[in-house]
Design a protein around this motif. Structure first.
Motif, PDB file in Angstrom:
ATOM      1  N   ARG A  29       6.078   8.061  -6.253  1.00 28.59           N
ATOM      2  CA  ARG A  29       6.149   8.656  -4.923  1.00 28.59           C
ATOM      3  C   ARG A  29       6.477  10.144  -5.052  1.00 28.59           C
ATOM      4  O   ARG A  29       7.315  10.562  -5.858  1.00 28.59           O
ATOM      5  CB  ARG A  29       7.226   7.950  -4.096  1.00 28.59           C
ATOM      6  N   VAL A  34       5.425   4.840  -0.061  1.00 28.89           N
ATOM      7  CA  VAL A  34       4.958   3.753  -0.925  1.00 28.89           C
ATOM      8  C   VAL A  34       5.614   2.466  -0.448  1.00 28.89           C
ATOM      9  O   VAL A  34       6.843   2.397  -0.300  1.00 28.89           O
ATOM     10  CB  VAL A  34       5.312   4.013  -2.405  1.00 28.89           C
ATOM     11  N   VAL A  74      -3.469   4.330   1.939  1.00 29.56           N
ATOM     12  CA  VAL A  74      -3.969   3.839   0.654  1.00 29.56           C
ATOM     13  C   VAL A  74      -3.805   2.324   0.693  1.00 29.56           C
ATOM     14  O   VAL A  74      -2.683   1.813   0.582  1.00 29.56           O
ATOM     15  CB  VAL A  74      -3.180   4.426  -0.529  1.00 29.56           C
ATOM     16  N   LEU A 106       1.620  11.671  -2.486  1.00 30.61           N
ATOM     17  CA  LEU A 106       1.941  10.280  -2.185  1.00 30.61           C
ATOM     18  C   LEU A 106       3.268  10.255  -1.416  1.00 30.61           C
ATOM     19  O   LEU A 106       4.341  10.272  -1.996  1.00 30.61           O
ATOM     20  CB  LEU A 106       2.032   9.490  -3.485  1.00 30.61           C
ATOM     21  N   LEU A 157      -5.219   5.439  -8.010  1.00 39.54           N
ATOM     22  CA  LEU A 157      -4.481   6.695  -7.897  1.00 39.54           C
ATOM     23  C   LEU A 157      -4.327   7.334  -9.277  1.00 39.54           C
ATOM     24  O   LEU A 157      -3.893   6.694 -10.234  1.00 39.54           O
ATOM     25  CB  LEU A 157      -3.106   6.443  -7.289  1.00 39.54           C
ATOM     26  N   LEU A 202       1.725   0.440  -8.355  1.00 41.09           N
ATOM     27  CA  LEU A 202       1.188   1.745  -8.728  1.00 41.09           C
ATOM     28  C   LEU A 202       0.878   1.801 -10.216  1.00 41.09           C
ATOM     29  O   LEU A 202       1.492   1.083 -11.011  1.00 41.09           O
ATOM     30  CB  LEU A 202       2.195   2.850  -8.387  1.00 41.09           C
ATOM     31  N   GLY A 227       0.811  -1.211   0.000  1.00 41.92           N
ATOM     32  CA  GLY A 227       0.000   0.000   0.000  1.00 41.92           C
ATOM     33  C   GLY A 227       0.840   1.255   0.000  1.00 41.92           C
ATOM     34  O   GLY A 227       2.016   1.244  -0.373  1.00 41.92           O
ATOM     35  N   ALA A 228       0.238   2.358   0.449  1.00 39.48           N
ATOM     36  CA  ALA A 228       0.914   3.656   0.446  1.00 39.48           C
ATOM     37  C   ALA A 228       0.278   4.548   1.506  1.00 39.48           C
ATOM     38  O   ALA A 228      -0.727   4.196   2.124  1.00 39.48           O
ATOM     39  CB  ALA A 228       0.822   4.306  -0.935  1.00 39.48           C
ATOM     40  N   THR A 286      -4.523   1.128  -4.746  1.00 43.54           N
ATOM     41  CA  THR A 286      -3.402   1.762  -5.452  1.00 43.54           C
ATOM     42  C   THR A 286      -3.693   1.960  -6.934  1.00 43.54           C
ATOM     43  O   THR A 286      -3.237   2.936  -7.540  1.00 43.54           O
ATOM     44  CB  THR A 286      -2.116   0.938  -5.281  1.00 43.54           C
ATOM     45  N   LYS A 287      -4.478   1.048  -7.531  1.00 42.22           N
ATOM     46  CA  LYS A 287      -4.789   1.204  -8.958  1.00 42.22           C
ATOM     47  C   LYS A 287      -5.729   2.372  -9.219  1.00 42.22           C
ATOM     48  O   LYS A 287      -5.926   2.772 -10.376  1.00 42.22           O
ATOM     49  CB  LYS A 287      -5.408  -0.090  -9.517  1.00 42.22           C
ATOM     50  N   ALA A 302       4.074  -2.287  -3.502  1.00 46.77           N
ATOM     51  CA  ALA A 302       2.914  -1.581  -4.058  1.00 46.77           C
ATOM     52  C   ALA A 302       2.941  -1.610  -5.581  1.00 46.77           C
ATOM     53  O   ALA A 302       3.984  -1.400  -6.203  1.00 46.77           O
ATOM     54  CB  ALA A 302       2.895  -0.146  -3.562  1.00 46.77           C
TER      55      ALA A 302
END
Length: 351
Positions: A80, A68, A127, A65, A135, A74, A26-27, A132-133, A72
């Motif tokens: 990031r 990260v 997040v 962000l 973002l 992204l 995640g983030a 994450t997808k 993750a």
């Protein structure tokens, strides 16, 4: 860090809590702004089993962000340190609806800001890996407070695409909250010749016209004894409206939409009814004899989120006034009160 918790119906408290640590996949988002969605407001005013108190709401976040996780996944255009928007509809990416591009109808979808994922009315927000997808990078010139509306704006776009507005159409929008305002702008862009708007709240209608009045040909207040049908019919020489969007959670508006619709019109029910009272008595002869197309519109797809970000950036001068109020985290209770009294349109929390 500081975070706002709903502690009961109509009750909120800002607390000091530990800063969140990201899941390896995640983030963490440093929150610059987070809008108050209609769903947040309904939860705050009525409660929701998906938000067990004390609960941290907020599912329209924009921010940087900051961290990260090493695992993750992204999107290819997100790094990031980027300013990003986080789409709230969390999807599996594997069911037939996700694969077909209708992520809003995902068979296993969840909603950011609801159990099990706390929201972003805070200085920092997690997040989760499933999000994450979602973002999306922000254009440099797009202010963070306006970018928060990408979530509901994308939903409004879904409703307008369902309406299928064409050149020369007469459009009626029932409800002048943020959704109705954005739909008025988009319907004009799509070629509507005439746009009418109605609302039961005169203060909200006046605020809306101050923001998008130049896109609207006429507007009026409706009530228990006046559903707006007569006004639409008189303004269209008895023909009715080609497109009707019900952007208010009202059974009266749902029925009025059928009556004011022209033959072979499209009617879109955008606003849902309360879950404890979802059944609406409708005159199905209106549907039958006028050959109406009645459609629902819920949520938004990834494609619509990305279209929205570009649209907001291009039309920010026209759309920014829809954000009528900005509140620091400590005044979030005042933000909800402003929604309830109808004296503003879009509320944004700026931690």
């Amino acid at each position: 860090m500081r975070a706002a918790f709903m502690t009961d119906v109509n009750a909120v408290e800002v607390r000091d809590v530990e800063e969140p640590k990201p899941d390896p996949a995640g983030a963490v988002l440093k929150v610059e702004a987070c809008g108050i969605c209609g769903t947040d407001a309904r939860t705050f005013f009525n409660g929701d089993p998906r938000a067990p108190v004390p609960w941290q709401l907020g599912h329209e976040p924009v921010g940087v962000l900051e961290e990260v996780g090493p695992d993750a996944d992204l999107p290819p255009d997100v790094r990031r340190g980027d300013r990003v928007f986080l789409g709230s509809i969390l999807t599996c990416g594997e069911c037939r609806w996700c694969v077909d591009g209708f992520q809003n109808l995902c068979e296993r979808h969840l909603l950011y800001g609801y159990e099990p994922f706390p929201g972003a009315y805070a200085e920092w927000a997690l997040v989760p890996p499933i999000a994450t997808k979602n973002l999306i990078p922000l254009p440099d010139e797009l202010p963070s407070d306006l970018a928060t509306v990408a979530d509901p704006f994308a939903c409004a776009l879904n409703g307008v695409e369902m309406l299928d507005v064409r050149l020369g159409d007469v459009v009626v929008i029932l409800g002048t909250g943020p959704i109705g305002c954005w739909q008025a702008v988009m319907c004009r862009d799509r070629g509507a010749s005439t746009i009418y708007m109605t609302d039961v709240n005169k203060d909200r209608l006046d605020v809306a016209l101050g923001v998008v009045g130049r896109f609207v040909d006429d507007a009026w207040v409706t009530g228990e004894d006046d559903d707006g049908v007569e006004q639409v019919m008189s303004r269209t020489d008895g023909r009715g409206a080609d497109r009707v969007s019900v952007a208010a959670p009202s059974k009266q508006a749902q029925q009025a939409a059928l009556e004011m619709a022209a033959k072979r019109a499209r009617v879109v029910y955008f606003a849902g009814l309360p879950k404890h009272d979802p059944v609406s008595p409708l005159d199905m002869n209106q549907l039958h004899y006028k050959e109406l197309a009645i459609l629902g519109a819920y949520g938004a797809t990834h494609r619509q989120y990305r279209i929205t970000m570009d649209y907001l950036n291009r039309r920010k001068d026209d759309l920014a006034p829809v954000v009528t109020h900005r509140f620091p985290l400590e005044r979030i209770g005042e933000a909800f009160a402003t929604i309830r009294d109808g004296t503003g349109l879009k509320m944004v929390i700026v931690p």
